[in-house]
Design a protein around this motif. Structure first.
Motif, PDB file in Angstrom:
ATOM      1  N   GLN A  93      -1.718  -3.432   7.481  1.00 43.23           N
ATOM      2  CA  GLN A  93      -0.398  -3.385   6.863  1.00 43.23           C
ATOM      3  C   GLN A  93       0.139  -1.956   6.804  1.00 43.23           C
ATOM      4  O   GLN A  93       1.312  -1.713   7.047  1.00 43.23           O
ATOM      5  N   ASN A  94      -0.754  -1.006   6.487  1.00 46.24           N
ATOM      6  CA  ASN A  94      -0.334   0.404   6.479  1.00 46.24           C
ATOM      7  C   ASN A  94       0.159   0.840   7.852  1.00 46.24           C
ATOM      8  O   ASN A  94       1.152   1.558   7.970  1.00 46.24           O
ATOM      9  N   LEU A  95      -0.520   0.407   8.908  1.00 46.50           N
ATOM     10  CA  LEU A  95      -0.106   0.764  10.264  1.00 46.50           C
ATOM     11  C   LEU A  95       1.234   0.114  10.620  1.00 46.50           C
ATOM     12  O   LEU A  95       2.076   0.730  11.265  1.00 46.50           O
ATOM     13  N   ILE A  96       1.429  -1.112  10.186  1.00 42.13           N
ATOM     14  CA  ILE A  96       2.714  -1.782  10.410  1.00 42.13           C
ATOM     15  C   ILE A  96       3.821  -1.018   9.699  1.00 42.13           C
ATOM     16  O   ILE A  96       4.890  -0.766  10.264  1.00 42.13           O
ATOM     17  N   ASP A  97       3.568  -0.638   8.447  1.00 42.11           N
ATOM     18  CA  ASP A  97       4.561   0.122   7.680  1.00 42.11           C
ATOM     19  C   ASP A  97       4.851   1.474   8.337  1.00 42.11           C
ATOM     20  O   ASP A  97       6.008   1.897   8.429  1.00 42.11           O
ATOM     21  N   LEU A  98       3.808   2.144   8.782  1.00 44.80           N
ATOM     22  CA  LEU A  98       3.970   3.447   9.429  1.00 44.80           C
ATOM     23  C   LEU A  98       4.766   3.318  10.724  1.00 44.80           C
ATOM     24  O   LEU A  98       5.669   4.112  10.996  1.00 44.80           O
ATOM     25  N   THR A  99       4.465   2.301  11.510  1.00 48.42           N
ATOM     26  CA  THR A  99       5.205   2.066  12.749  1.00 48.42           C
ATOM     27  C   THR A  99       6.677   1.805  12.440  1.00 48.42           C
ATOM     28  O   THR A  99       7.571   2.298  13.132  1.00 48.42           O
ATOM     29  N   GLY A 100       6.938   1.055  11.384  1.00 47.12           N
ATOM     30  CA  GLY A 100       8.320   0.806  10.971  1.00 47.12           C
ATOM     31  C   GLY A 100       9.029   2.084  10.561  1.00 47.12           C
ATOM     32  O   GLY A 100      10.206   2.289  10.881  1.00 47.12           O
ATOM     33  N   GLN A 101       8.309   2.957   9.850  1.00 53.15           N
ATOM     34  CA  GLN A 101       8.908   4.223   9.434  1.00 53.15           C
ATOM     35  C   GLN A 101       9.207   5.105  10.646  1.00 53.15           C
ATOM     36  O   GLN A 101      10.255   5.754  10.708  1.00 53.15           O
ATOM     37  N   PRO A 106      -1.654  -2.004  15.110  1.00 49.57           N
ATOM     38  CA  PRO A 106      -1.717  -2.853  13.915  1.00 49.57           C
ATOM     39  C   PRO A 106      -2.257  -4.242  14.221  1.00 49.57           C
ATOM     40  O   PRO A 106      -2.702  -4.947  13.321  1.00 49.57           O
ATOM     41  N   SER A 107      -2.276  -4.639  15.486  1.00 48.02           N
ATOM     42  CA  SER A 107      -2.790  -5.968  15.840  1.00 48.02           C
ATOM     43  C   SER A 107      -4.308  -5.986  15.988  1.00 48.02           C
ATOM     44  O   SER A 107      -4.892  -7.042  16.219  1.00 48.02           O
ATOM     45  N   GLU A 108      -4.939  -4.832  15.861  1.00 47.20           N
ATOM     46  CA  GLU A 108      -6.400  -4.744  15.962  1.00 47.20           C
ATOM     47  C   GLU A 108      -7.033  -5.578  14.853  1.00 47.20           C
ATOM     48  O   GLU A 108      -6.920  -5.269  13.675  1.00 47.20           O
ATOM     49  N   LYS A 109      -7.691  -6.668  15.215  1.00 49.08           N
ATOM     50  CA  LYS A 109      -8.222  -7.641  14.241  1.00 49.08           C
ATOM     51  C   LYS A 109      -9.422  -7.124  13.456  1.00 49.08           C
ATOM     52  O   LYS A 109      -9.721  -7.642  12.387  1.00 49.08           O
ATOM     53  N   SER A 110     -10.118  -6.106  13.958  1.00 48.66           N
ATOM     54  CA  SER A 110     -11.304  -5.613  13.253  1.00 48.66           C
ATOM     55  C   SER A 110     -10.953  -4.757  12.036  1.00 48.66           C
ATOM     56  O   SER A 110     -11.812  -4.436  11.233  1.00 48.66           O
ATOM     57  N   LEU A 111      -9.676  -4.412  11.894  1.00 48.03           N
ATOM     58  CA  LEU A 111      -9.257  -3.583  10.762  1.00 48.03           C
ATOM     59  C   LEU A 111      -9.062  -4.433   9.515  1.00 48.03           C
ATOM     60  O   LEU A 111      -8.619  -5.579   9.596  1.00 48.03           O
ATOM     61  N   PRO A 112      -9.361  -3.864   8.351  1.00 43.26           N
ATOM     62  CA  PRO A 112      -9.059  -4.574   7.108  1.00 43.26           C
ATOM     63  C   PRO A 112      -7.556  -4.832   7.015  1.00 43.26           C
ATOM     64  O   PRO A 112      -6.742  -4.066   7.529  1.00 43.26           O
ATOM     65  N   ALA A 113      -7.185  -5.892   6.344  1.00 44.29           N
ATOM     66  CA  ALA A 113      -5.777  -6.296   6.233  1.00 44.29           C
ATOM     67  C   ALA A 113      -4.904  -5.173   5.662  1.00 44.29           C
ATOM     68  O   ALA A 113      -3.785  -4.953   6.128  1.00 44.29           O
ATOM     69  N   ALA A 114      -5.407  -4.453   4.669  1.00 43.26           N
ATOM     70  CA  ALA A 114      -4.613  -3.382   4.047  1.00 43.26           C
ATOM     71  C   ALA A 114      -4.340  -2.257   5.043  1.00 43.26           C
ATOM     72  O   ALA A 114      -3.240  -1.695   5.067  1.00 43.26           O
ATOM     73  N   VAL A 115      -5.314  -1.941   5.879  1.00 45.60           N
ATOM     74  CA  VAL A 115      -5.132  -0.890   6.885  1.00 45.60           C
ATOM     75  C   VAL A 115      -4.130  -1.354   7.934  1.00 45.60           C
ATOM     76  O   VAL A 115      -3.249  -0.592   8.348  1.00 45.60           O
TER      77      VAL A 115
END
Length: 128
Positions: free
Chosen positions: A58-66, A47-56
């Motif tokens: 955030q989705n990865l952060i949410d998925l990691t949390g789940q 999720p810290s990959e800066k080249s990704l769009p912000a929404a993506v």
């Protein structure tokens, strides 16, 4: 007994209740099957990959949390069935409705070793 539950709060609470009632009746849970789990390596991009769009991101952060929540709930459920072997089955891409799907589930239940039943509780350390 085999206790099957998904790693969701309500399902874990219900499974803990079942485990408690089995224990009161001097019944032993031999296998704890945690179903429909997101595989820990599912999110292959950080999720810290800066080249990704912000929404993506955030989705990865949410998925990691789940994934973290599921791990915690699975551990909590395991504490209600001390000594039981534990098997996790990842969420499938589609409903299991044919022999191929059942074969995929069977491979998870047999720890991809082609054996049933799964290793005894004393053999669990060899699965790590």
């Amino acid at each position: 007994y085999v206790l099957v539950a998904s790693a969701r709060f309500q399902a874990v609470e219900e499974a803990r209740w079942i485990a408690s009632n089995l224990a009161k009746r001097k019944r032993t849970i031999s296998l704890l099957l945690i179903n429909r789990v997101i595989p820990p390596n599912f999110a292959t991009v950080s999720p810290s990959e800066k080249s990704l769009p912000a929404a993506v991101r955030q989705n990865l952060i949410d998925l990691t949390g789940q994934i973290d929540d599921e791990t915690h709930l699975a551990d909590e459920l395991a504490s209600a069935a001390p000594g039981a072997a534990r098997c996790t089955v990842p969420q499938q891409a589609s409903a299991v409705s044919d022999l191929a799907g059942l074969g995929t589930l069977a491979s998870h239940l047999s720890n991809d070793r082609g054996t049933w039943p799964p290793p005894s509780r004393s053999d669990q350390s060899s699965l790590a």
